[in-house]
Design a protein around this motif. Sequence first.
Motif, PDB file in Angstrom:
ATOM      1  N   VAL A 173      21.952   5.117  93.402  1.00 56.38           N
ATOM      2  CA  VAL A 173      21.580   6.533  93.383  1.00 56.38           C
ATOM      3  C   VAL A 173      21.279   6.961  91.952  1.00 56.38           C
ATOM      4  CG1 VAL A 173      22.289   8.866  94.002  1.00 56.38           C
ATOM      5  CG2 VAL A 173      23.036   6.922  95.393  1.00 56.38           C
ATOM      6  N   PHE A 174      20.240   7.753  91.781  1.00 56.86           N
ATOM      7  CA  PHE A 174      19.840   8.277  90.475  1.00 56.86           C
ATOM      8  C   PHE A 174      19.838   9.802  90.571  1.00 56.86           C
ATOM      9  CE2 PHE A 174      17.655   4.258  91.334  1.00 56.86           C
ATOM     10  CZ  PHE A 174      18.175   3.460  90.324  1.00 56.86           C
ATOM     11  N   MET A 175      20.941  10.422  90.068  1.00 58.45           N
ATOM     12  CA  MET A 175      21.114  11.859  90.235  1.00 58.45           C
ATOM     13  C   MET A 175      20.217  12.673  89.299  1.00 58.45           C
ATOM     14  SD  MET A 175      23.187  12.087  92.697  1.00 58.45           S
ATOM     15  CE  MET A 175      23.595  13.821  92.599  1.00 58.45           C
ATOM     16  N   GLU A 176      19.727  12.056  88.214  1.00 60.75           N
ATOM     17  CA  GLU A 176      18.883  12.818  87.292  1.00 60.75           C
ATOM     18  C   GLU A 176      17.560  13.244  87.923  1.00 60.75           C
ATOM     19  OE1 GLU A 176      18.406   8.398  86.519  1.00 60.75           O
ATOM     20  OE2 GLU A 176      20.047   9.836  86.772  1.00 60.75           O
ATOM     21  N   ASN A 177      17.038  12.443  88.842  1.00 60.96           N
ATOM     22  CA  ASN A 177      15.787  12.837  89.513  1.00 60.96           C
ATOM     23  C   ASN A 177      15.924  12.814  91.036  1.00 60.96           C
ATOM     24  OD1 ASN A 177      16.002  10.101  89.862  1.00 60.96           O
ATOM     25  ND2 ASN A 177      13.964   9.598  89.066  1.00 60.96           N
ATOM     26  N   PHE A 178      17.157  12.674  91.515  1.00 64.08           N
ATOM     27  CA  PHE A 178      17.450  12.690  92.944  1.00 64.08           C
ATOM     28  C   PHE A 178      16.586  11.676  93.706  1.00 64.08           C
ATOM     29  CE2 PHE A 178      18.774  16.983  91.649  1.00 64.08           C
ATOM     30  CZ  PHE A 178      20.100  16.915  92.029  1.00 64.08           C
ATOM     31  N   THR A 179      16.666  10.425  93.286  1.00 59.37           N
ATOM     32  CA  THR A 179      16.039   9.313  93.984  1.00 59.37           C
ATOM     33  C   THR A 179      17.066   8.222  94.188  1.00 59.37           C
ATOM     34  OG1 THR A 179      15.295   8.274  91.939  1.00 59.37           O
ATOM     35  CG2 THR A 179      13.767   9.825  92.988  1.00 59.37           C
ATOM     36  N   PHE A 180      16.745   7.262  95.008  1.00 53.77           N
ATOM     37  CA  PHE A 180      17.633   6.122  95.226  1.00 53.77           C
ATOM     38  C   PHE A 180      16.808   4.913  95.633  1.00 53.77           C
ATOM     39  CE2 PHE A 180      17.043   7.708  99.460  1.00 53.77           C
ATOM     40  CZ  PHE A 180      17.154   6.608 100.293  1.00 53.77           C
ATOM     41  N   SER A 181      17.367   3.749  95.407  1.00 50.13           N
ATOM     42  CA  SER A 181      16.784   2.491  95.873  1.00 50.13           C
ATOM     43  C   SER A 181      17.805   1.814  96.764  1.00 50.13           C
ATOM     44  CB  SER A 181      16.399   1.588  94.691  1.00 50.13           C
ATOM     45  OG  SER A 181      17.543   1.244  93.937  1.00 50.13           O
ATOM     46  N   ARG A 203       9.817   8.622 105.532  1.00 45.03           N
ATOM     47  CA  ARG A 203       9.702   9.087 104.141  1.00 45.03           C
ATOM     48  C   ARG A 203      10.293   8.070 103.167  1.00 45.03           C
ATOM     49  NH1 ARG A 203      11.295  15.547 104.305  1.00 45.03           N
ATOM     50  NH2 ARG A 203       9.843  16.155 105.962  1.00 45.03           N
ATOM     51  N   MET A 204       9.930   6.813 103.349  1.00 47.53           N
ATOM     52  CA  MET A 204      10.410   5.739 102.484  1.00 47.53           C
ATOM     53  C   MET A 204       9.225   4.941 101.957  1.00 47.53           C
ATOM     54  SD  MET A 204      13.767   4.253 104.413  1.00 47.53           S
ATOM     55  CE  MET A 204      15.224   5.275 104.669  1.00 47.53           C
ATOM     56  N   HIS A 205       9.458   4.324 100.804  1.00 44.37           N
ATOM     57  CA  HIS A 205       8.479   3.405 100.234  1.00 44.37           C
ATOM     58  C   HIS A 205       9.051   1.997 100.325  1.00 44.37           C
ATOM     59  CE1 HIS A 205       5.427   1.695  97.645  1.00 44.37           C
ATOM     60  NE2 HIS A 205       6.375   1.202  96.862  1.00 44.37           N
ATOM     61  N   ILE A 206       8.422   1.154 101.143  1.00 46.72           N
ATOM     62  CA  ILE A 206       8.908  -0.205 101.360  1.00 46.72           C
ATOM     63  C   ILE A 206       8.329  -1.103 100.264  1.00 46.72           C
ATOM     64  CG2 ILE A 206       9.089  -2.085 103.002  1.00 46.72           C
ATOM     65  CD1 ILE A 206      10.407   0.551 103.880  1.00 46.72           C
ATOM     66  N   GLU A 207       9.205  -1.782  99.557  1.00 41.35           N
ATOM     67  CA  GLU A 207       8.773  -2.679  98.484  1.00 41.35           C
ATOM     68  C   GLU A 207       8.611  -4.116  98.960  1.00 41.35           C
ATOM     69  OE1 GLU A 207      11.458  -2.343  95.233  1.00 41.35           O
ATOM     70  OE2 GLU A 207      11.159  -0.188  94.956  1.00 41.35           O
ATOM     71  N   ALA A 208       9.499  -4.605  99.808  1.00 39.29           N
ATOM     72  CA  ALA A 208       9.437  -5.990 100.257  1.00 39.29           C
ATOM     73  C   ALA A 208      10.129  -6.126 101.604  1.00 39.29           C
ATOM     74  CB  ALA A 208      10.090  -6.933  99.236  1.00 39.29           C
ATOM     75  N   VAL A 209       9.627  -7.089 102.396  1.00 39.16           N
ATOM     76  CA  VAL A 209      10.204  -7.391 103.713  1.00 39.16           C
ATOM     77  C   VAL A 209      10.279  -8.911 103.844  1.00 39.16           C
ATOM     78  CG1 VAL A 209      10.000  -7.124 106.205  1.00 39.16           C
ATOM     79  CG2 VAL A 209       9.188  -5.314 104.690  1.00 39.16           C
ATOM     80  N   ARG A 210      11.433  -9.403 104.266  1.00 32.84           N
ATOM     81  CA  ARG A 210      11.603 -10.842 104.480  1.00 32.84           C
ATOM     82  C   ARG A 210      12.361 -11.061 105.780  1.00 32.84           C
ATOM     83  NH1 ARG A 210      12.984 -10.137  99.019  1.00 32.84           N
ATOM     84  NH2 ARG A 210      11.433 -10.963  97.562  1.00 32.84           N
ATOM     85  N   ALA A 256      13.328   5.819  97.886  1.00 33.07           N
ATOM     86  CA  ALA A 256      12.941   7.099  98.483  1.00 33.07           C
ATOM     87  C   ALA A 256      13.580   8.237  97.700  1.00 33.07           C
ATOM     88  CB  ALA A 256      13.350   7.151  99.961  1.00 33.07           C
ATOM     89  N   LEU A 257      13.231   9.458  98.087  1.00 31.61           N
ATOM     90  CA  LEU A 257      13.825  10.662  97.499  1.00 31.61           C
ATOM     91  C   LEU A 257      15.111  11.019  98.230  1.00 31.61           C
ATOM     92  CD1 LEU A 257      10.679  12.953  97.105  1.00 31.61           C
ATOM     93  CD2 LEU A 257      11.928  11.815  95.261  1.00 31.61           C
ATOM     94  N   ILE A 258      16.048  11.627  97.493  1.00 36.07           N
ATOM     95  CA  ILE A 258      17.225  12.221  98.123  1.00 36.07           C
ATOM     96  C   ILE A 258      16.826  13.626  98.548  1.00 36.07           C
ATOM     97  CG2 ILE A 258      19.632  12.884  97.816  1.00 36.07           C
ATOM     98  CD1 ILE A 258      19.881  10.769  95.664  1.00 36.07           C
ATOM     99  N   GLU A 259      16.649  13.809  99.830  1.00 38.50           N
ATOM    100  CA  GLU A 259      16.095  15.052 100.337  1.00 38.50           C
ATOM    101  C   GLU A 259      17.069  16.219 100.153  1.00 38.50           C
ATOM    102  OE1 GLU A 259      13.096  15.302 101.341  1.00 38.50           O
ATOM    103  OE2 GLU A 259      12.499  13.223 101.650  1.00 38.50           O
ATOM    104  N   ASN A 260      16.503  17.412 100.128  1.00 41.08           N
ATOM    105  CA  ASN A 260      17.297  18.643 100.033  1.00 41.08           C
ATOM    106  C   ASN A 260      17.412  19.298 101.403  1.00 41.08           C
ATOM    107  OD1 ASN A 260      18.802  20.615  98.770  1.00 41.08           O
ATOM    108  ND2 ASN A 260      17.018  21.819  98.157  1.00 41.08           N
TER     109      ASN A 260
END
Length: 277
Positions: A173-181, A203-210, A256-260
């Motif tokens: 979690v990245f609270m400075e910009n409210f995003t997470f991986s 509302r997600m960005h998929i980087e890789a699938v295996r 993705a973003l941490i939604e409000n």
Amino acid sequence: MALEEKREKRPPVTPMMIEEEAALRNGSGGLPPGPWAEAAAGPRPRTTERHIAVHKRLVLVFAVSILALLAVTMIAVLLSVRFEECGTAAADGSPRAGGNGSLSGAARQPPGTGQPPGRPEEEEAAARGGEAAEEKEEDEEEEWQRRRELPPWARPRLPRHLRPLHYNLMLSVFMENFTFSGEVNVQLEVRNASRYIVLHAHRMHIEAVRVAEDKLAGGVRVARSFLYPPTQVFVVILNRSLEVERSYNLKIIYNALIENELLGFFRSSYVLHGERR
């Protein structure tokens, strides 16, 4: 005697006079028969049959010349187009078929002679497998259209050919910009053979699938993957069908973003001693 002397003396009648008198009676203008009478009969026509035949021949020769010129022009255009095609084929290096359906010398080479040295056979097999998977996918889509059925990702409920056994989820979690991986590993049990894995995502960005078999065996090739917003699902299309009564591991890396709002991984706040936290 005196009366006889006073009479007028007439000239003697000659054969010429007789002919002239006969011509006057016949309407020939008083000319005796002969070349002069024929010439005075009237003017002859200027255009004769011989002149008409000559004119027809000239017109025919002119028409044949025009047709020959058109034929030569068409042949020249076809030859120029043929030369351009041959030059393009030579520049591209691609084999072309001859007039009798036979391929050129480059295409008649034995298999493997035109391939670059050192190319792995596995890449060729993977490429052939990918093409076969695309063809199979098109066939299945045509089957859905023929049956007037929706594909698995367009249906309101998830398909039942897979059953999740275990989830392993890791989040940063990245609270400075409210995003997470995130990274999720799902152990799946196959109930019915299928090439499709459908799970909820939005509302997600998929980087890789295996996809791997039993976490330790070789991976299963992923043909393609995509998000389908109308039903809020993520679809994974495999190169081959999953085997029944076998377990597989699905690994997805995303961010993705941490939604409000109350959706997925969301954020909230509260006030403590006058400070918002």
